[in-house]
Design an enzyme around this catalytic site. Structure first.
Site, PDB file in Angstrom:
ATOM      1  N   THR A  42      45.033  41.473  38.363  1.00  0.00           N
ATOM      2  CA  THR A  42      43.858  40.629  38.111  1.00  0.00           C
ATOM      3  C   THR A  42      44.295  39.485  37.213  1.00  0.00           C
ATOM      4  O   THR A  42      44.143  39.547  35.990  1.00  0.00           O
ATOM      5  CB  THR A  42      42.725  41.431  37.448  1.00  0.00           C
ATOM      6  N   THR A  77      42.469  45.633  35.376  1.00  0.00           N
ATOM      7  CA  THR A  77      41.779  45.084  34.214  1.00  0.00           C
ATOM      8  C   THR A  77      40.736  44.071  34.673  1.00  0.00           C
ATOM      9  O   THR A  77      41.066  43.105  35.372  1.00  0.00           O
ATOM     10  CB  THR A  77      42.776  44.395  33.267  1.00  0.00           C
ATOM     11  N   CYS A 217      49.117  41.008  30.651  1.00  0.00           N
ATOM     12  CA  CYS A 217      48.107  41.752  29.885  1.00  0.00           C
ATOM     13  C   CYS A 217      47.603  40.961  28.687  1.00  0.00           C
ATOM     14  O   CYS A 217      46.517  40.391  28.723  1.00  0.00           O
ATOM     15  CB  CYS A 217      48.679  43.096  29.414  1.00  0.00           C
ATOM     16  N   ARG A 288      56.076  37.518  35.207  1.00  0.00           N
ATOM     17  CA  ARG A 288      54.697  37.035  35.320  1.00  0.00           C
ATOM     18  C   ARG A 288      54.209  36.430  34.013  1.00  0.00           C
ATOM     19  O   ARG A 288      54.320  37.028  32.959  1.00  0.00           O
ATOM     20  CB  ARG A 288      53.772  38.188  35.737  1.00  0.00           C
TER      21      ARG A 288
END
Length: 383
Positions: A42, A77, A217, A288
């Protein structure tokens, strides 16, 4: 995965042998499934808004094979309310089934730390929530089969969604505080890590350090919370302020490097910089949302020549993702070396290694403070 390759490097090839698991990308293979766990990425878009395309696509896929009595648990998430407001309606529409009558839904945030072989799935307490009490209990039983650390049952799906968001938002804000402290310490002419070492002698001091905040994250999750807060008419000033500080650290580091080069009377247009490390954190292959990219792009915007090396990152993947190639090895001499990621391969390097890459008029930028007090005859700077 079929070939026994774990991209995160947590599992060895032999870990895949003699296991009763099927890896597939065929929807047909899902028709016999009764318990679905959705754990797709996400991310955020270029405007820092939640990008739910992978999640919506997964809901469409599951919806096509959903049957009466099935369970769907989301681990991705999301912002509080997303499971019930965005995901469940798609499942109902595609499957033609009735939520909580024909199928049930749960939420259990993933807490895996990529590359961490200590805090693995079975050793991390699993938070679970269900669309009703029965769903919560059944989902808890499933996860209890593999999670040894225990199960925490949240009172609602929104509570579980919020718990995941706040875990990383808290870390993001603490690192932002350290980054802001680093900027202040630099203006004071003192070393941030020395300040933190002194402060850490108090028993209740939280040990955070400054640095680049990337990854999928900490650098992303807070934007899901701020998105939801704004939709409710509240502007989350503290969270957004922390995000702003962390998102601008790459540019700050690059400009500080340029300032130090100018003080050395270097010709910026001809200066050559080596950046060591390109992944979002140490000892992983994951690129990422790597904030090292911000440093690279800012330096190149001032026409500096920038080489990048990394023992873990794939050059092909990095170029595909960012349009930036990774060198096989350094080709000095360099006017500046930036130690960006504290890979284990770098911890054993000594002054003799760097002396081959630099001269006495070069600058060493040590973002993690790995080599503090080791370079006596070299211009040294750390966050």
């Amino acid at each position: 995965m079929r070939q026994g390759i774990d991209p995160s490097g947590e599992l060895a090839r032999e870990d895949f042998l003699e296991k009763s698991i099927i890896f597939t990308h065929s929807v047909e293979d899902l028709k016999e499934v009764n318990f679905f766990i959705v754990a797709v990425p996400t991310p955020i878009d270029t405007f820092n808004h939640p990008d739910l395309k992978p999640l919506i696509a997964a809901c469409n896929t599951v919806g096509k094979v959903l049957k009466k009595g099935d369970y769907v648990v989301f681990e991705s998430t999301v912002y509080p309310g997303c499971t019930e407001e965005d995901c469940i309606p798609i499942l109902e529409k595609i499957s033609g089934l009735k939520f909580n009558e024909d199928f049930k839904v749960g939420y259990s945030p993933e807490r895996i730390n990529p590359g961490d072989k200590e805090h693995t799935l079975s050793k991390i307490i699993k938070v679970v929530a269900g669309s009703d009490d029965q769903a919560k209990d059944e989902i808890a039983k499933i996860y209890a089969l593999v999670v040894e650390a225990g199960i925490h049952k949240a009172s609602s799906i929104k509570v579980a969604e919020s718990a995941k968001i706040i875990e990383n938002t808290q870390r993001d804000l603490n690192i932002a505080l350290m980054n802001e402290l680093s900027i202040i310490c630099d203006k004071l002419g003192i070393n941030t890590f020395e300040v933190l070492e002194a402060a850490a002698t108090k028993w209740n001091f939280l040990k955070f350090t400054p640095g680049l905040v990337g990854g999928h994250c900490i650098g992303v999750d807070p934007y899901y919370l701020t998105h939801k807060a704004k939709s409710l008419g509240y502007n989350p000033n503290v969270i957004l302020s922390g995000r702003s500080i962390n998102d601008n650290m790459g540019a700050y580091i690059a400009k500080k490097t340029i300032q130090l080069l100018i003080k050395k009377n270097k010709n910026i247009n001809q200066s050559k910089v080596l950046i060591m490390g390109a992944t979002f954190k140490e000892n992983v292959e994951d690129i990422r949302n790597s904030k090292v990219v911000d440093v690279i792009r800012e330096l190149r915007s001032f026409s500096l020549i920038v080489d990048i090396i990394d023992p873990h990152a794939s050059s092909e993947d990095f170029e595909l993702e960012y349009g930036i190639s990774i060198n096989q090895k350094p080709v000095g001499p360099y006017d500046a070396v930036i130690m960006a990621v504290a890979h284990k391969e770098y911890t054993s390097l000594d002054l003799s290694y760097f002396s081959k890459l630099m001269d006495q008029n070069s600058v060493f930028i040590d973002l993690k403070g790995m080599y503090r007090n080791q370079f006596k005859n070299l211009t040294y700077w750390s966050l």
